[in-house]
Write an enzyme that holds these catalytic residues in place. Structure first.
Site, mmCIF file in Angstrom:
data_model
loop_
_atom_site.group_PDB
_atom_site.id
_atom_site.type_symbol
_atom_site.label_atom_id
_atom_site.label_comp_id
_atom_site.label_asym_id
_atom_site.label_seq_id
_atom_site.Cartn_x
_atom_site.Cartn_y
_atom_site.Cartn_z
ATOM 1 C CB CYS A 152 6.616 22.410 21.159
ATOM 2 S SG CYS A 152 5.857 21.071 20.265
ATOM 3 C CB VAL A 156 6.865 20.941 26.871
ATOM 4 C CG1 VAL A 156 6.037 20.416 28.040
ATOM 5 C CG2 VAL A 156 5.977 21.702 25.906
#
Lengths: 513, 504
Positions: A152, A156
């Site tokens: 992630c 991001v």
């Protein structure tokens, strides 16, 4: 003194010794935690309908979910290809977690490298980590292919895998023609089954995109197994059935050998898996089938887009689900289902008939990935059982609708309900307020077993606290026999445990059941 | 104490050169600084082993540096260091894995920090509590969700003592203000809420997570210590840096109680928030895992004037040395009791050594763990007559390698942040009788036919601390090494992997 060299007590018995029990009591008396009375009161309260309503009113908090995140699925998927190293782009802790998680289930090595991004990469992006990482991975582990997925963190900050890999190749990290398929696998979207799907699709796209082969050039059928903790037993069982039929098939991703290497003195970092040549040729297949629909939606869509016929199943476990798979393959391949398989089917039906009196009307709670829950519920219905609570944290609205269709198809499904996007704390309330006879799921269910005293039958990933189940199939007729026996063993053990006090309950401690 | 031994330093240097040759040049240079062979220091031949004695060797390598990308480092992340190690064991608090679902899922119940309590009611250790971030939380920020999560925790778990917010990677990247939410909600619900900035991308390993977690204790917990209900006594100590893996802290606590000390707080295995809060009322901090909790000991020393002391409860020689050292701090009365404790357990120790010593003597061990174990368990093996051929740390700092010099024998292979490739090669070359490392290393090593014990989780056994634990430790090492399965690897019809020629 509880310990002695003659009889060494480890944590199990040791802490039940009086010295430790007294110490726990002394500690409890001044630990500042909730009182014993308050705990008992709250404990009872959590078993009721009022708590259940509050529990189901949760909108943000997730407690004991039955799902993992996307890159875990990608690492599993990559393990299904010949000499392929998983490359997880992002924070390094994630790769450590995926490897541990898979190793704990399979009791096998699990490899994956990380691009080890830290604060500076968070600011400047992870391009250099990709460049250096691919170079190191290539020289140390000598893979035939490196399959890239993302954590992630990388998602991001918006790292662009396609560009980064191109850049790394231009810098000579790996040869230009070296295969580095990739998939963006954000942890905050979907679950591990979507990561699996994205990864397989990424790999197919890599090999098929500029590949001139046309679909239906061969008689071969591609089969995408899906994220499957039982891949070791299942993939081999599937192969056995298809070999009996004489069907030409290729598994797209087969981790059976990778997660089942022998102990003979040699550590095989890579073993088995779909070869790159087969992957390339797979574009020319007649059709691509997915054994687990909810695991393979994007992959199948892509296979369809190159002109292949596609079909999906919900984990071919039990009689009718296996029938459907075999009939579909038979109609696609033009190969008849051989007598040997009809006999196997008959033997499973025979076994179910032999045991039906014990299975009829039993109530179950089932949790796990959406395809597994669907398959398991269907098999339970075939045995005359009631899959009362069917819960899938990573199942969606459409899955719940499919489940309702399944329930409606059988009188045993009358009082059954599917719960999408719910977790095991919801299931706890369901099991306290509307009890069932058995719980079917994975090791995480053991806390529900402890709290509700409902026996847990471990039949899906992850299984950490029992060994080797995954080495046996649960799909097909042979797998069905294994599932049936597993359920029956638990059932009979329970029956015996309830009737084994001499002179009290042993009236029904029957020798023959 | 085992006979003195020395490792083949020359051969070990050769192995280092061999693994480095496989790297691209730039990274061979970087890795070289992390690999070394312990060099003998000038000491008396019978100098005591352990941190009280002199340096036996010089083990220093570069450490606490970024892992190089693409090499299969065994390290974890800051979240693992905070939620997994320091905060997770605090049993009456609800620890939110704040962010996507994975981190909490993979670390769920895997550390084996034992506790007494009713899970889901007054204790929450073996639960996976997460805000399960979705795309919209990334795009719009997660503070509102956190607010709601805290309300729902109060609904579900009203008996919790407090809450901690364990940040996963996205939190720091999307600019959430978890401190503001924690402060506001803490007032609202009247409980301690601790925000922890342990995003996985921070730092180079678990280690920064420990530090951040320590700082969070300092900033959000210890400020309440003045109000803590605890009547201080003269023999109050805190056990710090014992996470009660397989019950370690209990096996330790028993010994300390037996020698007349009272445990004020147990950090953080089987701990409650109240035990954390009242810790500054103790007279001495006893620290087992120096790496993960030295920060808070230093802070308590500065702010509250509490001295701290390292100790080692692995294996009888270090247990006895530690008991004496601790007792000395409290004077003759406690010292006498410590001697009684040591004497009481001596027959147990003798029995264990008699039973297992002959089965384990001279067996070679390689270690690769984290925290304190790569040095602290060395002497426990040596008590059994075993020898340490190599050791290394996942996330040590320079001071850990310095301390290792008090334990390691000359020629010991030292590897910092070892890569999967290096460890596999080192194990293959040295072919020790036992490897002690983690789950990721277990199966590759066993495939080579080499016995293995997980030395993070005690391979689902334990405790290993204290005298009770040493018995289990000895038993486990014996059952790993002396199991008959290792003799079954070769099929009898093959000779060294080649098919035997057919009989004529």
């Amino acid at each position: 003194m509880p310990q002695s060299a003659e009889k060494i007590l480890d944590h199990g018995p040791l802490f039940r010794e009086p010295e430790y029990q007294e110490m726990f009591a002394r500690k409890k008396a001044c630990d500042g935690a909730a009182s014993i009375d308050a705990t008992a009161l709250q404990s009872e309260y959590t078993k009721g309908w009022e708590y259940r309503e509050k529990n189901f009113a949760r909108e943000a908090l997730v407690i004991n979910p039955a799902k993992a995140c996307q890159p875990l699925g990608a690492v599993f998927a990559a393990a299904g290809f010949e000499k392929t190293m998983s490359f997880v782009h992002g924070s390094q802790g994630c790769a450590a977690y995926f490897r541990s998680h898979l190793s704990r289930h399979f009791k096998e090595p699990c490899t994956a490298v990380s691009s080890s991004m830290t604060e500076d990469a968070a600011v400047f992006g992870g391009l250099n980590n990709m460049i250096d990482g691919l170079a190191n991975c290539y020289s140390l582990y000598q893979p035939k292919m490196i399959a890239v997925s993302t954590t992630c963190m990388a998602e991001v900050i918006g790292d662009d895998l396609h560009g980064f890999i191109g850049n790394a190749k231009a810098k000579g990290s790996v040869p230009e023609d070296f295969d580095v398929p990739f998939a963006h696998t954000p942890s905050f979207v979907g679950s591990h089954i979507d990561g699996y799907d994205n990864s397989i699709k990424g790999i197919l796209e890599h090999f098929w995109k500029d590949n001139p082969v046309v679909a239906s050039a061969s008689e071969t059928i591609n089969i995408v197994p899906g994220f499957d903790g039982f891949c070791v037993g299942n993939n081999r069982e599937l192969g056995r059935m298809l070999d009996l039929m004489g069907v030409s098939y290729k598994l797209i991703g087969d981790a059976a050998d990778q997660f089942d290497t022998p102990s003979d003195g040699e550590y095989r970092m890579y073993d088995g898996g779909t070869t790159i040549d087969d992957l390339k040729a797979a574009k020319g297949a007649k059709a691509t089938l997915a054994l687990q629909h909810w695991n393979s939606r994007k992959t199948l869509e892509y296979a369809g887009s190159v002109g292949q016929e596609t079909a999906s199943f919900n984990y071919p476990l039990g009689i009718r689900a296996t029938d459907e798979l075999l009939m579909k393959i038979s109609s696609l391949s033009g190969k008849a289902i051989p007598e040997a398989l009809r006999l196997e089917r008959g033997r499973l039906v025979d076994a179910m008939a032999d045991s039906q009196a014990y299975l009829h009307g039993k109530r179950y709670a089932i949790f796990g990935d959406p395809d597994f829950v669907q398959a398991m519920a269907r098999f339970i219905l075939e045995t005359g059982g009631e899959p009362v609570h069917c819960l899938s944290t990573n199942g969606g609205k459409e899955w719940a609708e499919d489940m309702q269709v399944l329930f409606d198809s059988s009188p045993f499904g009358k009082d059954c309900k599917a719960y999408a996007h719910k977790d095991l704390w919801h299931l706890r309330s369901l099991m306290f307020t509307e009890p069932v006879d058995f719980l079917i799921g994975n090791s995480h269910g053991k806390y529900l077993e402890r709290d509700t005293k409902t026996p847990l039958i471990r039949l899906t990933f992850p299984i950490f606290d029992r060994h080797h189940h995954h080495r046996f199939p649960v799909i097909g007729y042979q797998g069905g026999l294994r599932v049936l026996t597993t359920i029956l063993d638990k059932l009979f053990d329970k029956l015996d445990a309830e009737t084994n006090i001499a002179g009290e309950t042993d009236i029904s401690f029957d020798l023959t059941r | 104490m085992s006979d003195s031994y020395e490792n083949d330093g020359k051969a070990h240097e050769q192995y280092i050169a061999e693994v480095l040759a496989q790297y691209p040049e730039k990274f061979a240079k970087r890795r070289k600084k992390h690999l070394s062979v312990a060099k003998a220091a000038e000491v008396e031949p019978d100098a005591p082993v352990g941190e009280e004695g002199p340096l036996l060797t010089e083990c220093e390598v570069k450490s606490n540096i970024k892992s190089i990308p693409g090499v299969m480092t065994i390290r974890g992340c800051a979240y693992a260091g905070s939620k997994g190690v320091v905060w997770g064991p605090v049993k009456d608090m609800v620890h939110i894995s704040h962010g996507p679902v994975g981190c909490g899922q993979y670390s769920w119940s895997q550390r084996r920090n034992y506790y007494v309590g009713t899970t889901g009611i007054d204790a929450f250790g073996t639960m996976q509590i997460t805000s399960d971030f979705q795309e919209k939380d990334i795009v719009f920020g997660g503070d509102k969700k956190l607010d709601k999560v805290i309300d729902e925790i109060e609904q579900m778990f009203p008996l919790s003592g407090g809450i901690s917010v364990q940040s996963e990677c996205p939190i720091g990247l999307i600019g959430d203000d978890i401190e503001a939410v924690s402060r506001r909600k803490g007032k609202e619900i009247g409980k301690t809420i601790v925000p922890v900035r342990c995003e996985g991308f921070r730092g180079v390993s678990q280690s920064l997570g420990h530090h951040i977690a320590n700082d969070a204790i300092r900033d959000w917990v210890l400020d309440k210590s003045a109000e803590a209900e605890w009547e201080a006594g003269p023999y109050d100590v805190n056990i710090v840096g014992d996470y009660n893996i397989g019950g370690d802290a209990w096996a330790s606590r028993r010994l300390l109680e037996e020698m007349g000390l009272r445990i004020c707080g147990n950090w953080s295995g089987d701990a409650t928030l109240a035990e954390m809060e009242r810790a500054p009322k103790a007279k001495l901090n006893l620290i087992h895992c120096y790496r993960s909790m030295n920060y808070i000991c230093r802070h308590m020393e500065e702010k509250y004037g509490i001295p701290w002391m390292e100790y080692n409860f692995f294996g009888p020689s270090q247990i006895a040395a530690s008991l004496r050292k601790i007792a000395k701090h409290f004077g003759p009365e406690i010292e006498a009791k410590a001697e009684e404790v040591i004497a009481k357990y001596q027959p147990l120790v003798d029995g264990i050594l008699e039973k297992y010593g002959p089965r384990l003597k001279g067996k070679k061990v390689m270690l690769y763990v984290g925290g304190l174990r790569p040095r602290h368990v060395m002497t426990a093996y040596e008590d059994l007559g075993m020898e340490i051929a190599g050791t290394g740390y996942e996330f040590a700092h320079n001071d850990d390698y310095q301390r290792t010099g008090h334990y390691a024998k000359p020629g010991t292979l030292i590897y910092d942040d070892v890569t999967g490739y290096e460890l596999e090669k080192f194990v293959e070359k040295i072919r020790p009788d036992l490897v002690g490392s983690g789950i990721k290393e277990k199966y590759p090593v066993q495939k080579m036919g080499i016995p293995f014990r997980q030395m993070h989780s005690w391979d689902y056994s334990g405790p290993y601390h204290g005298y009770d634990g040493f018995a289990i430790f000895a038993r486990d090492m014996d059952l790993a090494i002396n199991n008959p399965v290792w003799d079954l690897f070769d099929a009898p019809w093959t000779d060294g992997g080649e098919l035997l020629a057919a009989a004529e």
